[in-house]
Design a protein around this motif. Structure first.
Motif, PDB file in Angstrom:
ATOM      1  N   ASN A   1       0.842  -1.180   0.000  1.00  0.00           N
ATOM      2  CA  ASN A   1       0.000   0.000   0.000  1.00  0.00           C
ATOM      3  C   ASN A   1       0.886   1.241   0.000  1.00  0.00           C
ATOM      4  OD1 ASN A   1      -2.462  -1.423   0.184  1.00  0.00           O
ATOM      5  ND2 ASN A   1      -2.199  -1.635   2.405  1.00  0.00           N
ATOM      6  N   TYR A   2       0.482   2.264  -0.734  1.00  0.00           N
ATOM      7  CA  TYR A   2       1.248   3.498  -0.827  1.00  0.00           C
ATOM      8  C   TYR A   2       0.418   4.656  -0.281  1.00  0.00           C
ATOM      9  CZ  TYR A   2       4.456   0.891  -3.795  1.00  0.00           C
ATOM     10  OH  TYR A   2       5.349  -0.041  -4.281  1.00  0.00           O
ATOM     11  N   VAL A   3       1.012   5.400   0.633  1.00  0.00           N
ATOM     12  CA  VAL A   3       0.353   6.560   1.224  1.00  0.00           C
ATOM     13  C   VAL A   3       1.197   7.782   0.915  1.00  0.00           C
ATOM     14  CG1 VAL A   3      -0.432   7.655   3.351  1.00  0.00           C
ATOM     15  CG2 VAL A   3      -0.619   5.163   3.078  1.00  0.00           C
ATOM     16  N   GLU A   4       0.603   8.737   0.220  1.00  0.00           N
ATOM     17  CA  GLU A   4       1.333   9.952  -0.116  1.00  0.00           C
ATOM     18  C   GLU A   4       1.437  10.852   1.111  1.00  0.00           C
ATOM     19  OE1 GLU A   4       0.414  13.761  -2.847  1.00  0.00           O
ATOM     20  OE2 GLU A   4       0.563  11.855  -3.967  1.00  0.00           O
ATOM     21  N   LEU A   5       2.665  11.244   1.452  1.00  0.00           N
ATOM     22  CA  LEU A   5       2.902  12.112   2.600  1.00  0.00           C
ATOM     23  C   LEU A   5       3.035  13.573   2.204  1.00  0.00           C
ATOM     24  CD1 LEU A   5       5.511   9.978   4.587  1.00  0.00           C
ATOM     25  CD2 LEU A   5       3.012   9.986   4.805  1.00  0.00           C
ATOM     26  N   ALA A   6       3.624  13.819   1.041  1.00  0.00           N
ATOM     27  CA  ALA A   6       3.828  15.198   0.602  1.00  0.00           C
ATOM     28  C   ALA A   6       4.056  15.212  -0.899  1.00  0.00           C
ATOM     29  CB  ALA A   6       5.022  15.817   1.329  1.00  0.00           C
TER      30      ALA A   6
ATOM     31  N   VAL B   1       7.499  13.861  -5.116  1.00  0.00           N
ATOM     32  CA  VAL B   1       6.535  13.166  -4.261  1.00  0.00           C
ATOM     33  C   VAL B   1       7.267  12.349  -3.203  1.00  0.00           C
ATOM     34  CG1 VAL B   1       4.703  11.424  -4.183  1.00  0.00           C
ATOM     35  CG2 VAL B   1       4.801  13.036  -6.080  1.00  0.00           C
ATOM     36  N   LEU B   2       6.801  12.484  -1.967  1.00  0.00           N
ATOM     37  CA  LEU B   2       7.274  11.653  -0.863  1.00  0.00           C
ATOM     38  C   LEU B   2       6.112  10.766  -0.448  1.00  0.00           C
ATOM     39  CD1 LEU B   2       9.602  11.168   1.262  1.00  0.00           C
ATOM     40  CD2 LEU B   2       8.322  12.723   2.749  1.00  0.00           C
ATOM     41  N   ARG B   3       6.346   9.464  -0.481  1.00  0.00           N
ATOM     42  CA  ARG B   3       5.279   8.555  -0.094  1.00  0.00           C
ATOM     43  C   ARG B   3       5.817   7.463   0.814  1.00  0.00           C
ATOM     44  NH1 ARG B   3       3.665   5.249  -5.648  1.00  0.00           N
ATOM     45  NH2 ARG B   3       5.582   4.034  -5.870  1.00  0.00           N
ATOM     46  N   GLU B   4       4.876   6.816   1.494  1.00  0.00           N
ATOM     47  CA  GLU B   4       5.226   5.742   2.406  1.00  0.00           C
ATOM     48  C   GLU B   4       4.718   4.422   1.851  1.00  0.00           C
ATOM     49  OE1 GLU B   4       5.348   5.821   7.098  1.00  0.00           O
ATOM     50  OE2 GLU B   4       3.309   5.401   6.415  1.00  0.00           O
TER      51      GLU B   4
ATOM     52  N   LEU C   1       9.927   4.977   3.564  1.00  0.00           N
ATOM     53  CA  LEU C   1       9.710   6.206   2.817  1.00  0.00           C
ATOM     54  C   LEU C   1      10.319   6.046   1.439  1.00  0.00           C
ATOM     55  CD1 LEU C   1      10.537   9.066   5.360  1.00  0.00           C
ATOM     56  CD2 LEU C   1       8.294   8.143   4.734  1.00  0.00           C
ATOM     57  N   GLU C   2       9.673   6.651   0.452  1.00  0.00           N
ATOM     58  CA  GLU C   2      10.154   6.579  -0.923  1.00  0.00           C
ATOM     59  C   GLU C   2      10.039   7.965  -1.552  1.00  0.00           C
ATOM     60  OE1 GLU C   2       9.001   3.172  -3.570  1.00  0.00           O
ATOM     61  OE2 GLU C   2       8.046   4.764  -4.714  1.00  0.00           O
ATOM     62  N   LEU C   3      11.103   8.391  -2.218  1.00  0.00           N
ATOM     63  CA  LEU C   3      11.135   9.685  -2.883  1.00  0.00           C
ATOM     64  C   LEU C   3      11.129   9.475  -4.385  1.00  0.00           C
ATOM     65  CD1 LEU C   3      11.458  12.788  -2.494  1.00  0.00           C
ATOM     66  CD2 LEU C   3      13.926  12.432  -2.675  1.00  0.00           C
TER      67      LEU C   3
ATOM     68  N   LEU D   1      12.033  19.636  -0.507  1.00  0.00           N
ATOM     69  CA  LEU D   1      12.689  18.519   0.165  1.00  0.00           C
ATOM     70  C   LEU D   1      13.370  18.988   1.454  1.00  0.00           C
ATOM     71  CD1 LEU D   1      13.410  15.553   0.191  1.00  0.00           C
ATOM     72  CD2 LEU D   1      15.331  16.045  -1.342  1.00  0.00           C
ATOM     73  N   VAL D   2      14.000  20.140   1.399  1.00  0.00           N
ATOM     74  CA  VAL D   2      14.613  20.709   2.609  1.00  0.00           C
ATOM     75  C   VAL D   2      13.530  20.981   3.656  1.00  0.00           C
ATOM     76  CG1 VAL D   2      15.930  22.643   3.550  1.00  0.00           C
ATOM     77  CG2 VAL D   2      16.499  21.717   1.291  1.00  0.00           C
ATOM     78  N   ASP D   3      12.403  21.533   3.225  1.00  0.00           N
ATOM     79  CA  ASP D   3      11.306  21.819   4.152  1.00  0.00           C
ATOM     80  C   ASP D   3      10.784  20.540   4.799  1.00  0.00           C
ATOM     81  OD1 ASP D   3      11.531  24.490   3.471  1.00  0.00           O
ATOM     82  OD2 ASP D   3       9.840  24.460   2.055  1.00  0.00           O
ATOM     83  N   TRP D   4      10.641  19.469   4.017  1.00  0.00           N
ATOM     84  CA  TRP D   4      10.156  18.210   4.588  1.00  0.00           C
ATOM     85  C   TRP D   4      11.128  17.643   5.613  1.00  0.00           C
ATOM     86  CZ3 TRP D   4       8.973  15.959  -0.942  1.00  0.00           C
ATOM     87  CH2 TRP D   4       7.871  16.642  -1.488  1.00  0.00           C
ATOM     88  N   MET D   5      12.411  17.852   5.374  1.00  0.00           N
ATOM     89  CA  MET D   5      13.407  17.411   6.360  1.00  0.00           C
ATOM     90  C   MET D   5      13.327  18.261   7.629  1.00  0.00           C
ATOM     91  SD  MET D   5      15.459  14.807   5.368  1.00  0.00           S
ATOM     92  CE  MET D   5      17.122  15.046   6.001  1.00  0.00           C
TER      93      MET D   5
END
Length: 235
Positions: free
Chosen positions: A2-7, A17-20, A38-40, A105-109
């Motif tokens: 299952n893939y859940v989009e985080l951002a 896209v960052l997803r789990e 996590l997957e980018l 990406l910097v903001d998500w970190m």
């Protein structure tokens, strides 16, 4: 899975896209024992995840091993932070500049969307620069760094952005050499063997080499590569 989009972020270069990835779905055999990760992805292309990070760490390790005093390090590409983490684990490192193209990406970190991000960026040795690595290198002062680590693509054969092709060619590599102090080194990560990169490095650096890394990724054997160029001591 299952893939859940985080951002998600829309940039002038496209979609980030960052997803789990979570175990589950119809194929229970594949899901059994699979870790959450996590997957980018950039424009739909897989960039990296948090399951197989050995080569990101090996990129830092290979560079740190060939430089006697890696006091100042520049990392091209923030990714999910694993190369930077390995650099900071070395007590010889006094400063680590990370050049990342994508502000999102910097903001998500920073904001914890990537859970391990805030702790990594809190290290007082870290300075994050949001810029194109080509511009940052062109504007860098000569003889500023002991190490430059380049991990902005999956190598010259698998570019995230087509404009990155110049990062693996002689003019850019000459600019990187100018950044390096005597005995310094550049190490480049590649998802596949890249003989043209080895040739370009050989035209610029005093000592070059390549190391193959065998990894297990998604139940299949893969081989990644690290290419390095070193400035001779006294140069």
């Amino acid at each position: 899975m299952n893939y859940v989009e985080l951002a998600r972020a829309e940039t002038e270069r496209g979609e980030l896209v960052l997803r789990e990835r979570r175990p589950g779905g119809d194929d229970l055999d594949d899901a059994a024992g699979a870790p959450t990760a996590l997957e980018l992805r950039a424009n739909g292309v897989f960039v990296m995840d948090t399951v197989e990070v050995s080569t990101e760490r090996a990129l830092a390790g290979a560079a740190l091993a060939v430089v006697e005093e890696p006091r100042a390090v520049c990392v091209g590409g923030l990714g999910l932070g694993f190369t930077m983490h390995e650099v900071l684990a070395d007590s010889r490192v006094e400063t680590c500049a990370v050049v990342e193209l994508e502000q999102a990406l910097v903001d998500w970190m920073r904001d914890g969307t990537i859970a391990h991000g805030p702790a990594l960026l809190a290290d007082e040795r870290v300075k994050v620069v949001v810029a194109d690595i080509a511009i940052a290198v062109a504007e860098a002062r000569p003889h500023t760094y002991d190490l430059v680590l380049l991990d902005v693509d999956n190598g010259p054969g698998y570019l995230v952005h087509e404009t990155n092709a110049t990062l693996y060619e002689q003019p850019f590599l000459e600019q990187v050499r100018a950044m390096l102090r005597s005995g310094g080194a550049l190490v480049v990560w590649s998802a596949a063997e890249a003989p043209e990169l080895a040739t370009a490095l050989g035209a610029v650096f005093d000592d070059v080499g390549a190391d193959a890394l065998d990894v297990r990724l998604n139940d299949r054997d893969e081989q990644y590569w690290l290419y390095r160029g070193r400035v001779a001591a006294g140069s």
